[in-house]
Design a protein around this motif. Structure first.
Motif, PDB file in Angstrom:
ATOM      1  N   ARG A 236      44.459  21.253  29.639  1.00  0.00           N
ATOM      2  CA  ARG A 236      44.232  19.813  29.548  1.00  0.00           C
ATOM      3  C   ARG A 236      43.058  19.530  28.633  1.00  0.00           C
ATOM      4  O   ARG A 236      42.005  20.149  28.744  1.00  0.00           O
ATOM      5  N   ALA A 237      43.258  18.568  27.752  1.00  0.00           N
ATOM      6  CA  ALA A 237      42.189  18.079  26.885  1.00  0.00           C
ATOM      7  C   ALA A 237      42.202  16.560  26.974  1.00  0.00           C
ATOM      8  O   ALA A 237      43.203  15.934  26.653  1.00  0.00           O
TER       9      ALA A 237
ATOM     10  N   LEU B 203      38.805  28.578  27.316  1.00  0.00           N
ATOM     11  CA  LEU B 203      38.827  27.157  27.674  1.00  0.00           C
ATOM     12  C   LEU B 203      40.168  26.719  28.254  1.00  0.00           C
ATOM     13  O   LEU B 203      41.207  26.908  27.647  1.00  0.00           O
ATOM     14  N   ARG B 204      40.107  26.128  29.472  1.00  0.00           N
ATOM     15  CA  ARG B 204      41.303  25.603  30.140  1.00  0.00           C
ATOM     16  C   ARG B 204      41.266  24.092  30.257  1.00  0.00           C
ATOM     17  O   ARG B 204      42.287  23.432  30.100  1.00  0.00           O
ATOM     18  N   LEU B 205      40.094  23.546  30.592  1.00  0.00           N
ATOM     19  CA  LEU B 205      39.958  22.102  30.797  1.00  0.00           C
ATOM     20  C   LEU B 205      38.809  21.574  29.948  1.00  0.00           C
ATOM     21  O   LEU B 205      37.672  22.020  30.094  1.00  0.00           O
ATOM     22  N   LEU B 206      39.125  20.613  29.096  1.00  0.00           N
ATOM     23  CA  LEU B 206      38.130  20.004  28.218  1.00  0.00           C
ATOM     24  C   LEU B 206      38.162  18.495  28.430  1.00  0.00           C
ATOM     25  O   LEU B 206      39.172  17.846  28.174  1.00  0.00           O
ATOM     26  N   THR B 207      37.052  17.933  28.917  1.00  0.00           N
ATOM     27  CA  THR B 207      36.971  16.498  29.165  1.00  0.00           C
ATOM     28  C   THR B 207      35.763  15.943  28.421  1.00  0.00           C
ATOM     29  O   THR B 207      34.622  16.234  28.784  1.00  0.00           O
TER      30      THR B 207
ATOM     31  N   ASP C 172      33.114  19.480  31.180  1.00  0.00           N
ATOM     32  CA  ASP C 172      33.218  18.043  31.412  1.00  0.00           C
ATOM     33  C   ASP C 172      31.921  17.395  30.960  1.00  0.00           C
ATOM     34  O   ASP C 172      30.884  17.515  31.615  1.00  0.00           O
ATOM     35  N   LEU C 173      31.989  16.738  29.818  1.00  0.00           N
ATOM     36  CA  LEU C 173      30.845  16.024  29.250  1.00  0.00           C
ATOM     37  C   LEU C 173      31.124  14.526  29.204  1.00  0.00           C
ATOM     38  O   LEU C 173      30.472  13.787  28.473  1.00  0.00           O
ATOM     39  N   SER C 174      32.084  14.067  29.980  1.00  0.00           N
ATOM     40  CA  SER C 174      32.532  12.679  29.906  1.00  0.00           C
ATOM     41  C   SER C 174      31.451  11.699  30.363  1.00  0.00           C
ATOM     42  O   SER C 174      30.517  12.062  31.080  1.00  0.00           O
ATOM     43  N   ALA C 175      31.629  10.440  29.917  1.00  0.00           N
ATOM     44  CA  ALA C 175      30.782   9.324  30.323  1.00  0.00           C
ATOM     45  C   ALA C 175      29.305   9.560  30.009  1.00  0.00           C
ATOM     46  O   ALA C 175      28.440   9.449  30.873  1.00  0.00           O
TER      47      ALA C 175
ATOM     48  N   ASN D 144      29.622  20.887  34.173  1.00  0.00           N
ATOM     49  CA  ASN D 144      29.910  19.473  34.411  1.00  0.00           C
ATOM     50  C   ASN D 144      28.592  18.707  34.341  1.00  0.00           C
ATOM     51  O   ASN D 144      27.752  18.817  35.231  1.00  0.00           O
ATOM     52  N   VAL D 145      28.408  17.956  33.259  1.00  0.00           N
ATOM     53  CA  VAL D 145      27.253  17.076  33.108  1.00  0.00           C
ATOM     54  C   VAL D 145      27.739  15.645  32.858  1.00  0.00           C
ATOM     55  O   VAL D 145      27.101  14.874  32.162  1.00  0.00           O
TER      56      VAL D 145
END
Length: 129
Positions: A107-108, A81-85, A61-64, A37-38
């Protein structure tokens, strides 16, 4: 978080005001990494190919940020991979064929990017709408 053997399993660096790129040489040795998570930083540049090759990585999580470029075809081989944001970046191009068919993907989230083209037709049975 580290394993009992001292291997990095989770890396939470969200909202730390990081700048620059996500260096491939930092990620490659983290073969036990399960969660990255970054989000909510100032990262730019492309998503390193090595990210998609980490064998145990299940949450990204590479969002924002201001990440750009495309999502590498190697992402379609990230079998854990289970969760990709990837929300709110500058990612462009099409989704790699097979990425939404990853067996564990639940979830993607890709909103706020410049993706184009049709969605891949194969979809994982565990993917939630």
């Amino acid at each position: 978080r580290c394993s009992p053997l001292g291997e990095v399993e989770e890396l939470h660096l969200n909202e730390t005001n990081m700048r620059g790129s996500l260096p491939a040489e930092m990620l490659s040795p983290l073969t036990s990494l399960r969660m990255l998570n970054v989000s909510s930083n100032h990262l730019a540049g492309e998503i390193p190919h090595s990210l998609w090759t980490l064998p145990l990585l299940h949450t990204i999580d590479l969002s924002a940020n201001s990440l750009s470029g495309t999502i590498a075809q190697a992402a379609a081989n990230a079998s854990a991979l289970r969760l990709l944001t990837l929300d709110e970046n500058r990612i462009k191009g099409t989704l790699p064929a097979g990425i939404l068919a990853l067996p564990e993907l639940e979830r993607a989230s890709l909103r706020g990017n410049a993706l184009s083209g049709a969605l891949p037709t194969l979809v994982s049975p565990s993917l939630r709408a």
